[in-house]
Write an enzyme that holds these catalytic residues in place. Structure first.
Site, short mmCIF file in Angstrom:
data_model
loop_
_atom_site.label_atom_id
_atom_site.label_comp_id
_atom_site.label_asym_id
_atom_site.label_seq_id
_atom_site.Cartn_x
_atom_site.Cartn_y
_atom_site.Cartn_z
N GLU A 1 -1.92 -7.61 -2.17
CA GLU A 1 -2.97 -6.61 -2.37
C GLU A 1 -2.74 -5.89 -3.70
O GLU A 1 -1.60 -5.58 -4.06
CB GLU A 1 -2.94 -5.59 -1.23
CG GLU A 1 -3.93 -4.44 -1.38
CD GLU A 1 -3.75 -3.38 -0.30
OE1 GLU A 1 -4.74 -2.68 -0.01
OE2 GLU A 1 -2.64 -3.25 0.26
N LYS B 1 -12.35 -4.73 0.90
CA LYS B 1 -11.56 -4.23 2.02
C LYS B 1 -12.41 -3.34 2.92
O LYS B 1 -13.00 -2.35 2.48
CB LYS B 1 -10.36 -3.45 1.49
CG LYS B 1 -9.38 -2.96 2.54
CD LYS B 1 -8.23 -2.25 1.85
CE LYS B 1 -7.18 -1.75 2.84
NZ LYS B 1 -6.08 -1.03 2.13
N CYS C 1 -4.58 -5.73 4.06
CA CYS C 1 -3.64 -4.69 4.49
C CYS C 1 -4.06 -3.93 5.76
O CYS C 1 -3.89 -4.43 6.86
CB CYS C 1 -3.37 -3.73 3.34
SG CYS C 1 -1.82 -2.81 3.52
#
Length: 260
Positions: free
Chosen positions: A44, A110, A144
């Site tokens: 990430e 994300k 994540c």
């Protein structure tokens, strides 16, 4: 369809907010990946670390890092994926690119921005999940904090591989270890999680623990590794489909849809 997909992930200590240094680092590491690899996974925010300094660090989508990813994908004849800080239409995104060997790409923003670090105050959350079709495999790449939300990852479309790229701190690494394995088992899918190492500019410590699991939760890579390293491994589509057919767990999954 390729029965086996050869994957490499690169666990690295990122240079804080230094895109050029990180691209140079990963260029050297990518050179060490064997020619048999079909997919290379980067962490990430692999050019900067997990920074909220988006105003200074963000790139346009069609900018230097995507150009860099395309060049390496063509050179290695392999797909490359990882996330980068992107600006678009006045907003900032923690955006994952999945770049194919021919230079074309897909993107995923994300979904779950990390409120504990005030990521939600800087970055706009994505709204759509991405399913990539590559070499006969269906791949779902996530980022994540998405790992903590199993509904978003639920395998309603029979994907074959779930990927998480991350900057996941050492103090909560037990959750990382447990949730990666759980996502593999509950979704009857291969699951790969790539984390970083080192200390970032905000003082957070990262101890890696990057790992890959098969559809029954068996480890495919060394666990508990805190130092930078490259892991190469293969996943097997025939084995996946035979296991699903035998156990039929996905056939009993709940039917639902996600509301905004």
């Amino acid at each position: 369809m390729d029965e086996k997909l050869n994957i490499a992930f690169i666990q690295a200590d990122l240079e804080w907010e230094n895109a050029e240094a990180n691209r140079n680092l990963f260029s050297k590491e990518i050179e060490n990946v064997t020619d048999e690899v079909d997919l290379i996974i980067l962490p990430e925010m692999f050019t900067t670390g997990f920074s909220m300094n988006a105003e200074e660090l963000a790139e346009e989508t069609e900018a230097e890092t995507l150009t860099w990813m395309r060049a390496h994908a063509r050179e290695k004849s392999a797909a490359i994926t990882g996330s980068v800080i992107i600006t678009e239409n006045g907003n900032y995104y923690n955006r994952l690119f999945f770049v194919f060997p021919d230079g074309s790409y897909k993107l995923y923003d994300k979904r779950h921005t990390f409120t504990l670090a005030k990521e939600d105050l800087t970055y706009t959350a994505g709204k759509e999940r991405l399913i990539v079709e590559y070499k006969g495999w269906k791949i779902c790449p996530l980022v994540c904090y998405d790992l903590r939300f199993p509904v978003w990852a639920r395998n309603t479309v029979d994907y074959d591989l779930l990927i998480y790229v991350a900057n996941w701190p050492e103090k909560r690494v037990n959750a990382w270890d447990a949730l990666l394995k759980a996502r593999a088992i509950e979704n009857m899918s291969y699951c790969v999680g790539l984390n970083r190492t080192g200390v970032d500019g905000d003082g957070y410590v990262y101890n890696g623990h990057s790992a890959a699991y098969d559809m029954l939760g068996k480890e495919l890579t060394p666990l508990d590794r805190a130092e930078p390293f490259i892991a190469e491994f293969s996943i097997d589509k025939k084995e996946l489909l035979e296991t699903r057919k035998k156990l039929k767990f996905l056939q009993d999954r709940d039917k639902f849809s996600l509301d905004e």
